[in-house]
Scaffold this motif. Structure first.
Motif, PDB file in Angstrom:
ATOM      1  N   ALA A 172       6.836  -0.271  43.398  1.00  0.00           N
ATOM      2  CA  ALA A 172       6.791   1.055  44.075  1.00  0.00           C
ATOM      3  C   ALA A 172       7.093   0.697  45.873  1.00  0.00           C
ATOM      4  CB  ALA A 172       5.290   1.969  43.937  1.00  0.00           C
ATOM      5  N   ARG A 173       7.647   1.547  46.198  1.00  0.00           N
ATOM      6  CA  ARG A 173       7.973   1.357  47.714  1.00  0.00           C
ATOM      7  C   ARG A 173       6.772   1.999  48.588  1.00  0.00           C
ATOM      8  NH1 ARG A 173      12.476   3.414  51.277  1.00  0.00           N
ATOM      9  NH2 ARG A 173      13.026   1.500  52.386  1.00  0.00           N
ATOM     10  N   VAL A 174       6.162   2.941  48.502  1.00  0.00           N
ATOM     11  CA  VAL A 174       5.022   3.460  48.855  1.00  0.00           C
ATOM     12  C   VAL A 174       3.920   3.886  47.782  1.00  0.00           C
ATOM     13  CG1 VAL A 174       4.181   5.063  50.478  1.00  0.00           C
ATOM     14  CG2 VAL A 174       6.533   4.556  50.545  1.00  0.00           C
ATOM     15  N   VAL A 175       2.678   3.432  48.039  1.00  0.00           N
ATOM     16  CA  VAL A 175       1.732   3.948  47.190  1.00  0.00           C
ATOM     17  C   VAL A 175       0.878   4.856  47.557  1.00  0.00           C
ATOM     18  CG1 VAL A 175      -0.200   2.903  45.706  1.00  0.00           C
ATOM     19  CG2 VAL A 175       1.767   1.560  46.065  1.00  0.00           C
ATOM     20  N   ILE A 176       0.582   5.738  46.955  1.00  0.00           N
ATOM     21  CA  ILE A 176      -0.671   6.746  47.329  1.00  0.00           C
ATOM     22  C   ILE A 176      -1.886   6.394  46.231  1.00  0.00           C
ATOM     23  CG2 ILE A 176      -1.387   9.218  47.260  1.00  0.00           C
ATOM     24  CD1 ILE A 176       1.515   9.675  47.779  1.00  0.00           C
ATOM     25  N   VAL A 177      -2.998   6.383  46.821  1.00  0.00           N
ATOM     26  CA  VAL A 177      -4.087   6.274  46.026  1.00  0.00           C
ATOM     27  C   VAL A 177      -5.119   7.358  46.378  1.00  0.00           C
ATOM     28  CG1 VAL A 177      -6.211   4.576  45.748  1.00  0.00           C
ATOM     29  CG2 VAL A 177      -3.710   3.706  46.475  1.00  0.00           C
ATOM     30  N   ARG A 187      12.192   7.765  52.709  1.00  0.00           N
ATOM     31  CA  ARG A 187      13.356   7.907  53.096  1.00  0.00           C
ATOM     32  C   ARG A 187      13.762   6.833  54.338  1.00  0.00           C
ATOM     33  NH1 ARG A 187      13.220  13.463  56.471  1.00  0.00           N
ATOM     34  NH2 ARG A 187      11.807  12.680  57.968  1.00  0.00           N
ATOM     35  N   LEU A 188      12.988   6.221  54.741  1.00  0.00           N
ATOM     36  CA  LEU A 188      13.505   5.292  55.912  1.00  0.00           C
ATOM     37  C   LEU A 188      14.687   4.573  55.488  1.00  0.00           C
ATOM     38  CD1 LEU A 188      10.025   4.071  57.641  1.00  0.00           C
ATOM     39  CD2 LEU A 188      11.711   5.740  58.432  1.00  0.00           C
ATOM     40  N   VAL A 242       4.684  -3.596  57.858  1.00  0.00           N
ATOM     41  CA  VAL A 242       4.757  -3.269  56.662  1.00  0.00           C
ATOM     42  C   VAL A 242       5.922  -2.294  56.258  1.00  0.00           C
ATOM     43  CG1 VAL A 242       3.974  -2.534  54.289  1.00  0.00           C
ATOM     44  CG2 VAL A 242       2.599  -4.443  55.590  1.00  0.00           C
ATOM     45  N   ILE A 243       5.603  -1.368  56.810  1.00  0.00           N
ATOM     46  CA  ILE A 243       6.461   0.062  56.795  1.00  0.00           C
ATOM     47  C   ILE A 243       8.078  -0.282  57.610  1.00  0.00           C
ATOM     48  CG2 ILE A 243       7.058   2.270  57.513  1.00  0.00           C
ATOM     49  CD1 ILE A 243       4.281   2.714  57.278  1.00  0.00           C
ATOM     50  N   ASN A 244       7.965  -1.114  58.490  1.00  0.00           N
ATOM     51  CA  ASN A 244       9.138  -1.466  59.276  1.00  0.00           C
ATOM     52  C   ASN A 244      10.301  -2.384  58.396  1.00  0.00           C
ATOM     53  OD1 ASN A 244      10.915  -0.886  61.315  1.00  0.00           O
ATOM     54  ND2 ASN A 244      10.309  -3.017  62.553  1.00  0.00           N
ATOM     55  N   ARG A 245       9.530  -3.133  57.745  1.00  0.00           N
ATOM     56  CA  ARG A 245      10.323  -4.314  56.851  1.00  0.00           C
ATOM     57  C   ARG A 245      10.861  -3.555  55.851  1.00  0.00           C
ATOM     58  NH1 ARG A 245       6.074  -8.362  54.062  1.00  0.00           N
ATOM     59  NH2 ARG A 245       4.806  -6.483  53.111  1.00  0.00           N
ATOM     60  N   LEU A 246      10.671  -2.346  55.181  1.00  0.00           N
ATOM     61  CA  LEU A 246      10.993  -1.650  53.914  1.00  0.00           C
ATOM     62  C   LEU A 246      12.493  -1.709  54.221  1.00  0.00           C
ATOM     63  CD1 LEU A 246       8.478   1.071  53.314  1.00  0.00           C
ATOM     64  CD2 LEU A 246       8.761  -0.933  52.177  1.00  0.00           C
ATOM     65  N   PRO A 283       3.349  -0.272  51.863  1.00  0.00           N
ATOM     66  CA  PRO A 283       2.293   0.506  52.333  1.00  0.00           C
ATOM     67  C   PRO A 283       1.456   1.378  51.465  1.00  0.00           C
ATOM     68  CG  PRO A 283       4.365   1.431  52.815  1.00  0.00           C
ATOM     69  CD  PRO A 283       4.536   0.152  52.030  1.00  0.00           C
ATOM     70  N   VAL A 284       0.011   1.635  51.860  1.00  0.00           N
ATOM     71  CA  VAL A 284      -0.824   2.420  50.914  1.00  0.00           C
ATOM     72  C   VAL A 284      -1.265   3.465  51.655  1.00  0.00           C
ATOM     73  CG1 VAL A 284      -2.962   2.244  49.699  1.00  0.00           C
ATOM     74  CG2 VAL A 284      -1.473   0.457  49.417  1.00  0.00           C
ATOM     75  N   ILE A 285      -1.140   4.629  51.309  1.00  0.00           N
ATOM     76  CA  ILE A 285      -1.705   5.957  51.903  1.00  0.00           C
ATOM     77  C   ILE A 285      -2.959   6.135  50.977  1.00  0.00           C
ATOM     78  CG2 ILE A 285      -1.320   8.422  52.663  1.00  0.00           C
ATOM     79  CD1 ILE A 285       1.707   7.518  52.353  1.00  0.00           C
ATOM     80  N   ALA A 286      -4.255   6.229  51.267  1.00  0.00           N
ATOM     81  CA  ALA A 286      -5.435   6.707  50.694  1.00  0.00           C
ATOM     82  C   ALA A 286      -5.876   8.204  50.989  1.00  0.00           C
ATOM     83  CB  ALA A 286      -6.379   5.790  51.079  1.00  0.00           C
ATOM     84  N   VAL A 287      -5.992   8.736  50.104  1.00  0.00           N
ATOM     85  CA  VAL A 287      -6.472  10.002  49.792  1.00  0.00           C
ATOM     86  C   VAL A 287      -7.930  10.301  49.301  1.00  0.00           C
ATOM     87  CG1 VAL A 287      -6.040  12.689  49.380  1.00  0.00           C
ATOM     88  CG2 VAL A 287      -4.314  10.764  49.341  1.00  0.00           C
TER      89      VAL A 287
END
Lengths: 249, 249, 249, 249, 249, 249, 249, 249
Positions: B173-178, B248-249, C245-249, B197-201
């Motif tokens: 995964a390119r981004v992970v939501i937990v 989308r970066l 981390v995000i910037n090196r994606l 990168p991990v986004i925690a909810v």
């Protein structure tokens, strides 16, 4: 002893040497534990080698020395927690045979050789190096109370494989103590993989939203793995004590 | 547009048809964003397929319908969060082409076919079945904003092997939501094993010392694994939105 | 390596030199990451120039020096956060090549020349001069991890025009870090005008109802602008790490 | 009146018709305000057209009707806040001339035509549509107390240009009320651009880390812009009242 | 000035000396406040004698001296709050003409003679002697901003008659600041007897359930007397500033 | 099973039927617990008669029925907590053999006759009648897991003699669960008189400063008697589970 | 006195020596308490030997000395609380006859011999030795106000028999003060066995989840035994004062 | 009775009819209060007309009826608090002679005519009409326990003259109960003017920063007037009970 005192009183009543009225008065004034509870329990605990404990944080060196002398007179083990190095030095200048553990911040004295009481091994699992003072307080307490202890330090969840590497050894423990600050997640992970009862100790290690250990405390209380109970923040002593109590069952 | 409007004003000044004093007045009254910021940004965002969002919790069905009509007139996608089934029914009676997801509690409408914008895959990892409404809100939001999504549900730390079984997929995964309630430990464990990168909810799932999600919130904020950031309790939308922005970066 | 070790074991099994029973035993005892997760991931991270990090707050100078020596032996970059000047001096007396940034309170060492890894620029936006230690910790971390950084300091919302003056530059950033104490409103305003992902860092700057950063933390978590996530109070390192981390994606 | 009553008493003492002892007794039993404070102040306030206020949340329709009748007998304006539609209906069935504003949830009655008392205009700035009940309570209160009011609704900081578009009008206000939930950042932004005193009203609009308005409350209290003071969460009435008091200075 | 700069640009456009394209570019890059908002407002504020303010708590003596020099170069008044005696000494060794008030803990400098701007008198009412530093910060701020101030100190509610004795004088104030710690009840009592707007300042004076000013803060926010608003705990400056703003209306 | 699967793979490698490369790949993808941890542990737990547990609070009757069917297919015991009567009725209409305890709010099913696993007796001590639902949840859980249970109800500290009357019986317990709301003092008193490990369960019984169980939770965590650990507020299940785990040691 | 002053004024009015207008003015300016309330009450209190109290925590030695001199001039007793040894030394260098109690941290001075005012005995019950400063502050205050005091120290609930041993003596007390930190359970136990009113004083003794006395405070407030009221954390003075007030009824 | 039972046992021992061993056993098993504490105290309390109390909030109508029948069998007064009208109706259908007070929400029954026990009068002072349920609960409790009660309602500090008007009457009270929500300032004002002990009852009346009574609770605990103690939020019963206990001294 108290039991003897009551027995003697009853015999005196039977012999007519103590009137019922006076015996009644004396029985009423007897401390509760003299007829079976706390005091006797305390004595039994002491006989089993469990040390009396001095909470050193709120006491002066003089008060600690005073208490030590009372305990020693009765031949008890002595265990004083939360004693900083200065205070420990002042105590040991007066009672040089006390041992001081600067990491656990404890002063200890055993009246005789260490005797194993606990059947199994107590595992002390700690997340990071900053948690060591609390973990060592737990370890030393459980050991003084007669439990062999094995430590698994620096196995925080950010590198959870470090914990899993020691899996089988951890599995063999009869009681597991988990010491962790910050998010306290280690208790949940350990609670998910071991069969033994887990005692979780939140520590105040962290900053910001850690709120002096609140984040770890709440996390451990809401732990989704069953078989986990929690003691106060930084309460290594309490965890070690309870682990030893369980281990000698 | 605004740029055109300023250009026209300047030409009128040059042509002498608008006095300097009046032009000055008009320029002073121009909204800030007309010379380059938020409004243009908003337009750009919309052109890229990012939906306008209606927070349904504090609005009546009538207000939601009114907003939907405005967005549709502009050809925008529509995304309304926290709409309970009754309110959703009332809205759909007036705007039947809206789709309703009863688990995510979202009303959605895309003006055209789904178009992939995100480069990689967004992973949504959820601890327990009670966390699904929040996880699904995150998934649906990220997907509507153009990101492929892969879900890893019911992988809470009490049985952490369930997570590790899906390891390689999660690693891709390119981004992970937990998404996790109770002690929120899943964010730390995932943060320790993925590179993304991990986004925690944190969710409000739990009781007692969970305090409506506080235990998970504090745990995630004090997470010892780096590369983790946190959004509001139960804010699946916010996590999905940010994940799509990063993807989308 | 671990992979090599497993491969070797398998070849020994194929060659009949290791019985299945023993191989099974050995495989069971292998650390989890040896078959594919965290440890490999750690190695990969290190290979990419991401430094190991030492949380200096809870360690003595001696412990820090010990860890530095381990990392250097492996040729890793070293990054120690929250090191006060005295402790930094003690460390540098033993490891003089360490660099110390007194504002960011960080000790750092790169094994080779700085190498750009991040594609875009990380913006660090800070509200007031009292927020600079945290902002600089974020900036230095992101930079050490290979991201060019641009700073926008002293642009708090009480004079929001200072922020808007730097608008286009800010718009060009690929990731934006917002550092603010007191009411933390800067995160909302920046979140409303940039397209990039925003990492908000509440600081403990303030007094009274700031409650050690709680006001900014809660404000950032409830931020009405989408695309914003939050790290722990004063956690400049965490924000810089995640931004890189995000910037090196 | 009270002053008259004291004067009369003194004249009776001088005329010898009231013995000193009795006069002393009577003076001692006089309510404090009768010799110059609160009561006279109350009367003065009423004479100036400021309505008595009934907090409707904790009262039955019957109690509200009873109070309304007392105020009307004295020719006072009546203003009852936090009256839900059912209760309002029950009141109006008995006192049909009361007007009910369902958004502001207020019952009102003016004994005569509206009279301007405030010198300037009170601006009511609100962040989102969910904040309208509180904003309208503020608006209606200030207006009933004699202040012209201008509203600037739906100008939250996530699209701060909406606020700036209305800048000059906002600048002309003599007192500014800012109503915002979630992170409450609007108070800081407005406080940074207007010269007038700002009264900030945090609302309970939001969820999770909003904690029923706590996030906005703390943010507004720690607002970095000077010239801002705060009233209770959702206290639109308090803000409107204070704004009117300031505006009539 | 900024206004002048825009005017000049427009004249150059009219004169054909600056092409429309370039003028457009320049206008876009102009800071927002240059076309009418915050910056101009700031200038106006300064022209009216309102001092720029330095929050001294988070700054070194060097930083304070640097800022003082900037302000003085522009002929501004200087006001630095929360400067402890040591820091004040260090500043005054470099800028000897600064005055230091050790109770209010403020460094101040007026570029010319004091000029009355406020129409009425600002009353500063304080509960106990421990509240004086905050009360004096309020008094000095309001006075520096041009408001005559009258103080009513040591009139806490435990002996409420002390307040009532000064009633008529208090009644004459145009704005009233109430400074109180502990239970903060003084704000309610004063709010009940004066007609003027009341700005309540909770202080951190107290212990235990005072929680650093929380008891007074919550009490003042829930004050049952209308016409009262609250600033941050110990924020004497904020109260004095707002009082002066209201007083010059 | 998993062990068998690995063994089989190794044999295939030895036999040359699976190339080392492929075997390596498969081993890497094997879930961690397949080589010795959680899963096996889970199975062992089930073999020992410990029921799988369904947290009924966050699930629909349909979800509960679905889970029950899975567990029954494997011949497991079933235990669903926090099931209200309506939901229980809906479940039992589909799975009539489930038993429902309306006080403990639990649905249970044992696949065979009850079998004693715990060596001693678990005592459940409860302070008041309002604590019974939590106490019964603890009792039923411990019993289902094979522990004999003895209850001591309505022995709150306001009449502490009620507890002492049952002293000897309580002393005989091998593990003691203390359930108390309000001030939770019962845990301290029991902890002071028994030798067995004590598991304290704070309940949300109370009002006002009880704060949903916070008063009892904090009191139990700061309990001055050693040998006491705490589970989440109202978590009778957790206490019963841990007690049974300890009792079978 | 005040009463005399009013009487004299009235006589002057009757005699025609003071015009009604002037008398009216003077009566209006009279402090409220002059016609019957607080001031007179204060005087009465003083006549009965109740000391004025100086809260020493927020005052300098100079301020304390100044206040002492005022009180002594009026022949009052003096009682200054929360005076640390250094400050006490500085005060006593100027007022050597003040007595200092280093455990209670109080400076006291009685103008004459101690006189019993309270009818019964006040009991001060304290849980541990760390609670002694607060307990002694209570004891000394009650004694100075004329109540005989009996102390029961070190009788915490972890060994509740120590309390019960002193039962009959405790039962004889007319008012009981209970001083306890940590979980504060002692108040509940004492409240359950005595008939007298109980004043509970939570102390900040403890750590972690004690939160500076919050655990004991909440526990005492939610105490299930009737007849118990609570004062602020560590407020030994307040408890001693109230006990003396009740005891002289 | 218990005393008789011990006496009888002793006589049997003396007569040789009970061996010492058996008597010892029986004495050990006697409940503590049987030799002089709580139980006897309870009986005495009941003999003096103090009612047993049923906390109705957590009980069903059936449970309440059951308890009522037990108390009546012993000829006790019955007092059940927090009984809502529906539950009260259900109880009275089975025990019609119970009286129900719908404002105090109490069910009561006196076995005989009311008998005065308290020496003086208990004053119940309440701030606003929303506080009446709590105030009435206090009044009714104190009255049932034999104290004459006088009420002073609707005398909140926003119009403090209303309180002062009733001054002399209030001064005559032997014990004063102050009931107030919102900022709870009334306790401080009353505490400053009366000589009697003050029992403060914070109520949950208010909204926002009232936090369910927390603002009043903290304010009352930090009350600057001495002689004030606090009971739990909304605990009218507790205040009435304690007032009656003090009044009968």
């Amino acid at each position: 002893m108290d039991r003897a005192r009551i027995e003697k009183l009853l015999r005196r009543v039977r012999a007519g040497r103590t009137p019922v009225r006076l015996a009644l008065e004396e029985l009423r004034s007897l401390p509760f534990e003299d007829v079976g509870f706390a005091k006797v329990d305390t004595h039994r605990a002491l006989r089993k080698g469990f040390p009396e404990v001095i909470w050193g944080a709120g006491k002066t060196a003089e008060q600690i020395v005073g208490l030590i002398r009372v305990y020693r007179r009765h031949g008890h083990a002595v265990l004083a927690t939360r004693v900083d190095p200065d205070k420990a030095g002042a105590v040991r200048r007066q009672v040089p045979e006390m041992k001081y553990d600067p990491v656990a911040r404890m002063l200890t004295l055993r009246p005789g050789p260490w005797k194993r009481v606990g059947r199994g091994v107590v595992a002390v699992v700690a997340a990071g190096t900053s948690d060591l003072p609390v973990a060592e307080e737990a370890r030393l307490t459980a050991w003084l109370m007669g439990s062999p202890v094995r430590t698994f330090y620096d196995v925080g969840v950010a590198g959870i494989h470090r914990l899993f590497r020691s899996g089988p050894d951890l599995q063999r423990a009869r009681v597991v103590i988990v010491v962790a600050g910050m998010e306290g997640a280690l208790a949940s992970v350990v609670g998910g993989v071991v069969e033994a009862p887990v005692i979780a100790v939140p520590t105040s290690v962290g900053y910001g939203a850690n709120y002096g250990g609140l984040s770890a405390l709440l996390a451990m209380l809401t732990c989704c793995a069953p078989g986990v109970a929690v003691v106060n923040i930084d309460n290594g002593f309490g965890a070690g004590y309870l682990a030893a109590v369980i281990n000698r069952l």
